[in-house]
Design a protein around this motif. Structure first.
Motif, mmCIF file in Angstrom:
data_model
loop_
_atom_site.group_PDB
_atom_site.id
_atom_site.type_symbol
_atom_site.label_atom_id
_atom_site.label_comp_id
_atom_site.label_asym_id
_atom_site.label_seq_id
_atom_site.Cartn_x
_atom_site.Cartn_y
_atom_site.Cartn_z
ATOM 1 N N ALA A 195 0.834 -1.207 0.000
ATOM 2 C CA ALA A 195 0.000 0.000 0.000
ATOM 3 C C ALA A 195 0.865 1.251 0.000
ATOM 4 C CB ALA A 195 -0.932 -0.004 1.212
ATOM 5 N N GLY A 196 1.962 1.215 0.744
ATOM 6 C CA GLY A 196 2.860 2.356 0.787
ATOM 7 C C GLY A 196 3.541 2.603 -0.543
ATOM 8 N N LEU A 197 3.783 1.533 -1.311
ATOM 9 C CA LEU A 197 4.440 1.683 -2.605
ATOM 10 C C LEU A 197 3.578 2.461 -3.591
ATOM 11 C CD1 LEU A 197 7.036 0.849 -4.154
ATOM 12 C CD2 LEU A 197 5.773 -1.149 -4.969
ATOM 13 N N THR A 198 2.258 2.477 -3.382
ATOM 14 C CA THR A 198 1.386 3.206 -4.304
ATOM 15 C C THR A 198 1.694 4.701 -4.315
ATOM 16 O OG1 THR A 198 -0.373 3.504 -2.651
ATOM 17 C CG2 THR A 198 -0.469 1.513 -4.018
ATOM 18 N N GLY A 199 2.191 5.247 -3.204
ATOM 19 C CA GLY A 199 2.582 6.650 -3.184
ATOM 20 C C GLY A 199 3.756 6.904 -4.110
ATOM 21 N N SER A 200 4.713 5.980 -4.131
ATOM 22 C CA SER A 200 5.856 6.113 -5.031
ATOM 23 C C SER A 200 5.425 5.970 -6.482
ATOM 24 C CB SER A 200 6.911 5.049 -4.694
ATOM 25 O OG SER A 200 7.374 5.193 -3.378
ATOM 26 N N ILE A 201 4.465 5.070 -6.734
ATOM 27 C CA ILE A 201 3.950 4.907 -8.095
ATOM 28 C C ILE A 201 3.273 6.187 -8.551
ATOM 29 C CG2 ILE A 201 2.221 3.689 -9.480
ATOM 30 C CD1 ILE A 201 2.889 1.172 -7.867
ATOM 31 N N LEU A 202 2.443 6.777 -7.687
ATOM 32 C CA LEU A 202 1.780 8.028 -8.047
ATOM 33 C C LEU A 202 2.799 9.121 -8.336
ATOM 34 C CD1 LEU A 202 -0.575 9.946 -8.383
ATOM 35 C CD2 LEU A 202 -0.709 10.153 -5.892
ATOM 36 N N SER A 203 3.804 9.226 -7.509
ATOM 37 C CA SER A 203 4.802 10.269 -7.686
ATOM 38 C C SER A 203 5.543 10.121 -9.008
ATOM 39 C CB SER A 203 5.790 10.234 -6.513
ATOM 40 O OG SER A 203 6.754 11.247 -6.649
#
Length: 409
Positions: free
Chosen positions: A81-89
């Motif tokens: 779930a935390g990796l989704t922030g990196s994907i969005l960025s």
């Protein structure tokens, strides 16, 4: 001296230290050793993209869009779930008009308030990090978006805050739900004008994931299956996984996560730009050039050398989309740096696998760098006789961290 007994709590640990290639050529055996269906769940990545897009289309985002551009976006979650922030960025890119911040701890940074958007992400809908972030966002008046399992506590919290909720069908463990979690985050960001992901991008990404799942299917022999080839190359090594660009680095970190969780391999991962300032020295070390200098050049390269552990470099390369696009660094710099580290590895005898992004959009290029490695982590686990889903240490960690019954906490 009496022999040591089994490790306390290790009753569920099974498998063997050395990888057995023959196990990857027996499809029935692989399926039997994957009772949780991780191979099947990983093959569903393309379907996850389509499913998430369809479910998102039923979510009312008008309130989110009507309030205009936020001061900042905080993506709160942990693990996948935390990796989704990196994907969005990375999909938003350097032109994104507002900062996108990944937050992997309970609560929210002190500065978050009514001018900001908080996206709380949890595959189960129960993670303390996402729940605490959602509660803090509602209390401070920030715009909240929630992504998680339908019927969960996170959905109830979103309903109380009158916030949009994206349902994600439950797949256990959460690392099998990367695309089901990432697509809603991207579509929420699109609603507030931060990314330009369109339906064609989603369709092409899903198609690429389907094609890679077909190439990496369990029934494909090791010599034509890129994931099995990558897994067997990594067997018995210490993997070093570097990305040449921000997008490639997200894929590298994802591979490190899956290698650790599925195959239980220790991995170092990061950005090649950072590695070039210090960690590239690992290629000279006792597991790199020093170990390779003692290799018998006349020995069978496929024969296992007992007691010798070596580095295996995996390099994720991404040339970007168009040279005129703004970027953190020029494409030429990324390419020269990647070429240089490949040359360094070659000079020291350190073996290197290279995966190069393909596709017309940032999202599709990211998908092209995650599908084969996801399968490779599973095949490496299966070659060691490990069940990629059942990780006794994770279960024990949860028990030790939460010793009281739920009703008493």
């Amino acid at each position: 001296m009496a022999g040591a007994g089994p490790l306390e709590g290790a009753a569920g640990v099974a498998g063997h230290r050395h990888a057995d290639e023959s196990l990857l050529d027996d499809e029935k055996s692989m399926v039997a050793n994957d009772p949780g269906g991780m191979l099947r769940a990983t093959a569903s990545a393309g379907a996850q993209v389509r499913e998430a897009a369809a479910l998102a289309a039923e979510t009312d985002l008008s309130m989110l869009a009507d309030e205009g551009r936020p001061r900042a976006v905080v993506v709160a979650g942990i693990g996948t779930a935390g990796l989704t922030g990196s994907i969005l960025s990375t999909v938003a890119g350097p032109r994104c008009p507002v900062p996108i911040i990944g937050h992997r701890s309970p609560g929210l940074p002190g500065w978050v308030g009514a001018a900001d958007v908080v996206i709380a992400v949890s595959a189960s809908g129960r993670s303390p990090e996402a729940l605490a972030a959602a509660e803090a966002a509602a209390r401070r008046g920030a715009r909240l978006v929630a992504v998680g399992n339908a019927g969960s506590e996170l959905e109830a919290m979103a309903a109380r805050a009158r916030a949009p909720f994206f349902p994600v069908p439950r797949r256990a463990p959460a690392r099998a739900s990367l695309w089901g979690l990432a697509v809603p985050v991207l579509l929420a960001a699109r609603a507030i004008g931060l990314v330009k992901v369109n339906e064609a991008d989603l369709a092409e990404t899903a198609t690429r994931l389907d094609a890679d799942a077909e190439r990496c299917r369990p029934g494909a022999d090791s010599f034509v299956n890129p994931a099995k080839t990558l897994a067997l190359g990594l067997a018995g090594s210490i993997p070093i996984v570097w990305g040449s660009s921000p997008l490639a680095t997200v894929a590298a970190r994802r591979f490190a996560d899956t290698l650790a969780a599925n195959a239980r391999y220790p991995v170092m991962a990061g950005a090649l730009g950072e590695a070039g300032r210090g960690r590239v020295g690992l290629l000279d070390g006792v597991f790199g050039g020093l170990a390779e200098s003692s290799r018998d050049i006349f020995a069978d390269p496929d024969a296992e050398e007992t007691g010798t552990t070596r580095l295996r470099l995996v390099l994720f390369r991404d040339g970007g989309l168009n040279p005129e696009d703004d970027a953190d660094e020029p494409v030429a710099v990324e390419e020269r740096r990647a070429d240089a580290v490949q040359t360094l590895a070659e000079r020291r005898g350190v073996r290197c696998d290279v995966l190069t992004a393909e596709g017309g959009s940032a999202l599709e290029r990211l998908a092209s760098l995650t599908a084969v490695p996801d399968f490779a982590s599973l095949y490496l686990a299966l070659a060691h006789g490990l069940d990629p889903m059942a990780v006794p240490a994770i279960s024990e960690m949860k028990e030790l961290s939460n010793p009281l019954p739920e009703g008493m906490q």
